[in-house]
Design an enzyme around this catalytic site. Structure first.
Site, PDB file in Angstrom:
ATOM      1  N   ARG A 116       0.859  -1.193   0.000  1.00 54.15           N
ATOM      2  CA  ARG A 116       0.000   0.000   0.000  1.00 54.15           C
ATOM      3  C   ARG A 116       0.890   1.236   0.000  1.00 54.15           C
ATOM      4  O   ARG A 116       1.670   1.442   0.926  1.00 54.15           O
ATOM      5  CB  ARG A 116      -0.920  -0.019   1.225  1.00 54.15           C
ATOM      6  N   HIS A 122      -2.801  11.080   0.799  1.00 55.09           N
ATOM      7  CA  HIS A 122      -2.342  10.810   2.164  1.00 55.09           C
ATOM      8  C   HIS A 122      -1.705  12.107   2.676  1.00 55.09           C
ATOM      9  O   HIS A 122      -0.521  12.163   2.990  1.00 55.09           O
ATOM     10  CB  HIS A 122      -1.368   9.632   2.172  1.00 55.09           C
ATOM     11  N   GLU A 176      -7.674   8.557   5.900  1.00 55.38           N
ATOM     12  CA  GLU A 176      -7.989   9.184   7.188  1.00 55.38           C
ATOM     13  C   GLU A 176      -8.439  10.645   7.065  1.00 55.38           C
ATOM     14  O   GLU A 176      -7.750  11.553   7.542  1.00 55.38           O
ATOM     15  CB  GLU A 176      -6.784   9.084   8.132  1.00 55.38           C
ATOM     16  N   ASN A 195      -8.201   1.712   9.559  1.00 51.59           N
ATOM     17  CA  ASN A 195      -6.930   1.886  10.269  1.00 51.59           C
ATOM     18  C   ASN A 195      -7.217   1.912  11.762  1.00 51.59           C
ATOM     19  O   ASN A 195      -8.085   2.668  12.216  1.00 51.59           O
ATOM     20  CB  ASN A 195      -6.256   3.210   9.889  1.00 51.59           C
ATOM     21  N   TYR A 240      -5.273   1.780  15.716  1.00 48.07           N
ATOM     22  CA  TYR A 240      -4.071   1.762  16.569  1.00 48.07           C
ATOM     23  C   TYR A 240      -4.407   1.622  18.050  1.00 48.07           C
ATOM     24  O   TYR A 240      -3.740   0.909  18.778  1.00 48.07           O
ATOM     25  CB  TYR A 240      -3.254   3.048  16.369  1.00 48.07           C
ATOM     26  N   GLU A 253      -4.163  -0.220   7.948  1.00 48.64           N
ATOM     27  CA  GLU A 253      -3.039   0.148   8.818  1.00 48.64           C
ATOM     28  C   GLU A 253      -3.278  -0.408  10.209  1.00 48.64           C
ATOM     29  O   GLU A 253      -4.378  -0.308  10.755  1.00 48.64           O
ATOM     30  CB  GLU A 253      -2.908   1.678   8.984  1.00 48.64           C
TER      31      GLU A 253
HETATM   32  O1  IFM Z   1       2.032   7.445  10.272  1.00 44.88           O
HETATM   33  C1  IFM Z   1       0.649   7.524  10.340  1.00 44.88           C
HETATM   34  C2  IFM Z   1       0.031   7.368   8.976  1.00 44.88           C
HETATM   35  O2  IFM Z   1       0.498   8.324   8.082  1.00 44.88           O
HETATM   36  C3  IFM Z   1      -1.472   7.518   9.059  1.00 44.88           C
HETATM   37  N1  IFM Z   1      -2.027   6.668  10.066  1.00 44.88           N
HETATM   38  C4  IFM Z   1      -1.425   6.657  11.362  1.00 44.88           C
HETATM   39  C5  IFM Z   1       0.087   6.456  11.243  1.00 44.88           C
HETATM   40  C6  IFM Z   1       0.736   6.468  12.638  1.00 44.88           C
HETATM   41  O3  IFM Z   1       0.502   7.684  13.255  1.00 44.88           O
END
Ligand code: IFM
Length: 443
Positions: free
Chosen positions: A83, A126, A171, A297, A299, A353
Site C-alpha cells: 500500500r 495521504h 484518514e 486503520n 491503533y 493500517e
Molecule cells: O504514520 C501515520 C500514517 O500516516 C497515518 N495513520 C497513522 C500512522 C501512525 O501515526
C-alpha cells in the site's frame, strides 16, 4: 510476551486468499522534494515549533532514489500487497495537467510490483495537498474537491490496470480535524468552525473521485481508508456514556455514516451553526457513492468522561502504552469491527493500517522488537476474533514497511517493521519484520 505471530489453526487469515501487505505514504518516505511542487507539509515543517525534532520530509527515507531496493525489500518480506500513496504535487502541475516525470516515477514502481506479483493498493491522498491549492483555501474551499476529482481522473487513466485497489483518501478525520480544527497537522489551522467544513469537502472529494474511478478503473477495488479510535466511557454513569457517544459521533461516525447512510450524525443539531459545513443539494448522494471496500486503520482506543464546558473530555490513556503514548488495547479492535458491521451494510474490509511505535534499539545489527511482535500478535488475533463474529475482512497491512517521517513527531517515533538508519539510509529488517514474513510465508 509473544515472540512469534500465530493465529488459530482454522483461522481464515491463514488462507492464501487473505491478503497481507505493508503500507507507506509518499511524504513520509519519498524525499525527492525538488522533483515535485511544494505541499502543505513542506510549509508546516518550515514553520517553527510545529515538528518536535524540527525535521522535514525533504529526504525522509530517500525512497525517491532508493525505490528499486525498497521494492526488493518488500518482496523479500513475502507480502501479497504493498500500500503506497501518490504525491499529488508530484504528478499534477499547477495548471492541472499530468507531470509526466512524476507519473513515470510511479509507473516504474507499479510495473516493478506487478512483475513481482505484488498487488498495488494505491492511496490518492495521504495528506500532501499541493501548497498552491492551500493558498486558495485548501480543504475549506469547495473547489479543491473538484481539483481532486481531476487528479483522480487523470492518474487513474494513465495507471491503467496496474492498480489492484484505489483508496481515494487516507484518514479524512486527520486531514480535517488535526489539520483544520486542532491545527497540530498541516496546514495548522485552528478553530472549531473549520473542521467540519474541511471534512465535508474531503468527503465530497472522495465521492467525486469514486465517480471517475468507477468509470476509468472498473476492475480495481475502489474505496476509502478511514481511521477509528473507538470511544469508551470512563465509568458507567449516564453522563460519561452520553459524552462518549458524542465523541464517537464527532470523531469516528462523522466520516463513515455519510458514506453508508448519506447523512451526518444527529449531533450536528447540537453543534453551533457557524461550525456546520455548507451542504449543497446532491452532495450527500455524491458522498454515498458505492464503494468496493472499506479500509480500516486502527491503533488504539480513547476513554472519555463528561465535562461541564465541553461535550466530553478525553482522559490520559492508561498503560500499557506504545512509545507514542497510545494505549495498547486490542479488544477495542474486535469490538470496533463488530460494531461497524452491526451499524452499517459494509463492503469487504481491509485493515489498511495497524502497528506500533516502539523505542527500538539497534544492537549488533539486530532490532529485537519483541514488544512490537506482541502488539502484532494480539492485534492480528483481534481481527481474527472479528472475522469469527461475522465481519468480512479480506486483508491486513502492517504500518509501516519502514520507519519514516511520523508527521508532527518527526523522525522520533519508529513504526516500521524495518529499521531505517537515517544517516546511511541502510534498512535492517526488525525481528517483527521477520516474524511477519514467517506468518505470511508459512500459510
Ligand atoms: O504514520 C501515520 C500514517 O500516516 C497515518 N495513520 C497513522 C500512522 C501512525 O501515526
Amino acid at each position: 510476551m509473544t515472540v512469534k505471530l500465530t493465529l488459530p489453526a482454522q483461522s481464515k487469515m491463514l488462507s492464501k486468499d487473505f491478503i497481507y501487505g505493508v503500507a507507506t505514504a509518499s511524504f513520509q518516505i519519498e524525499g525527492g522534494k525538488d522533483a515535485r511542487l511544494p505541499c502543505i507539509w513542506d510549509t508546516f515543517c518550515n514553520t517553527p515549533n510545529k515538528i518536535i525534532d524540527g525535521s522535514n520530509g525533504e529526504v525522509a527515507c530517500d525512497h525517491f532514489n532508493l525505490w528499486q531496493d525498497d521494492v526488493e525489500l518488500i518482496d523479500s518480506l513475502g507480502v501479497d500487497a504493498y500500500r503506497l500513496s501518490i504525491s499529488w504535487p508530484r504528478v499534477i502541475t499547477e495548471s492541472g495537467e499530468l507531470n509526466q516525470a512524476g507519473v513515470n516515477y510511479y509507473l516504474n514502481i507499479l510495473d516493478r510490483l506487478k512483475s513481482k506479483n505484488i498487488k498495488a493498493f494505491v492511496t490518492l491522498y495521504h495528506w500532501d495537498l499541493p501548497q498552491h491549492l492551500e493558498d486558495k483555501g485548501g480543504w475549506l474551499n469547495r473547489e479543491t474537491a473538484y481539483k481532486f476529482q481531476n487528479y483522480a481522473d487523470l492518474i487513474s487513466k494513465v495507471f491503467g490496470d496496474r492498480v489492484y485497489a484505489y483508496a481515494t483518501l487516507n484518514e479524512p478525520f486527520c486531514s480535517a480535524f488535526l489539520g483544520y480544527e486542532a491545527g497540530v497537522h498541516a496546514p495548522g489551522i485552528v478553530g472549531k468552525e473549520f473542521g467540519k467544513k474541511a471534512a465535508h469537502h474531503l468527503l465530497l472529494a472522495h465521492g467525486l473521485a469514486m465517480q471517475v474511478l468507477a468509470k476509468n478503473s472498473p476492475s480495481s477495488q475502489n474505496g476509502i481508508v478511514l481511521n477509528f479510535t473507538p470511544c469508551y466511557p470512563e465509568s458507567d454513569s449516564a453522563a460519561d456514556i452520553k459524552a462518549t457517544s458524542f465523541a464517537d459521533d464527532y470523531f469516528n461516525q462523522w466520516y463513515i455514516k455519510p458514506l453508508f447512510d448519506g447523512d451526518y450524525p444527529e449531533i450536528m443539531a447540537e453543534l453551533p451553526k457557524e461550525n456546520h459545513p455548507e451542504i449543497l443539494e446532491g452532495d450527500m448522494a455524491i458522498i454515498s457513492h458505492h464503494i468496493d471496500f472499506l479500509g480500516v486503520n486502527f491503533y488504539t482506543r480513547a476513554i472519555y468522561r463528561a465535562d461541564a464546558e465541553e461535550h466530553f473530555l478525553q482522559i490520559k490513556p492508561p498503560a500499557p502504552r506504545t512509545d507514542i503514548g497510545w494505549e495498547i488495547y486490542p479488544k477495542a479492535f474486535t469490538e470496533l469491527l463488530v460494531s461497524l458491521n452491526d451499524k452499517y451494510v459494509l463492503p469487504p474490509v481491509y485493515i489498511t493500517e495497524n502497528g506500533a511505535a516502539m523505542a527500538d534499539k539497534l544492537v549488533d545489527g539486530v532490532i529485537n522488537d519483541l514488544d512490537r511482535i506482541d502488539y502484532y500478535h494480539n492485534h492480528l488475533n483481534a481481527v481474527n476474533d472479528a472475522i469469527v463474529q461475522g465481519v468480512q475482512v479480506n486483508g491486513y497491512f502492517a504500518w509501516s514497511l519502514m520507519d519514516n517521517f511520523e508527521w508532527a513527531e518527526g523522525y522520533l517515533k519508529r513504526f516500521g517493521i524495518v529499521y531505517v538508519d537515517y544517516d546511511s539510509q541502510v534498512r535492517t529488517i526488525k525481528a517483527s519484520g521477520l516474524a511477519y514474513k514467517a506468518l505470511i510465508t508459512n500459510r
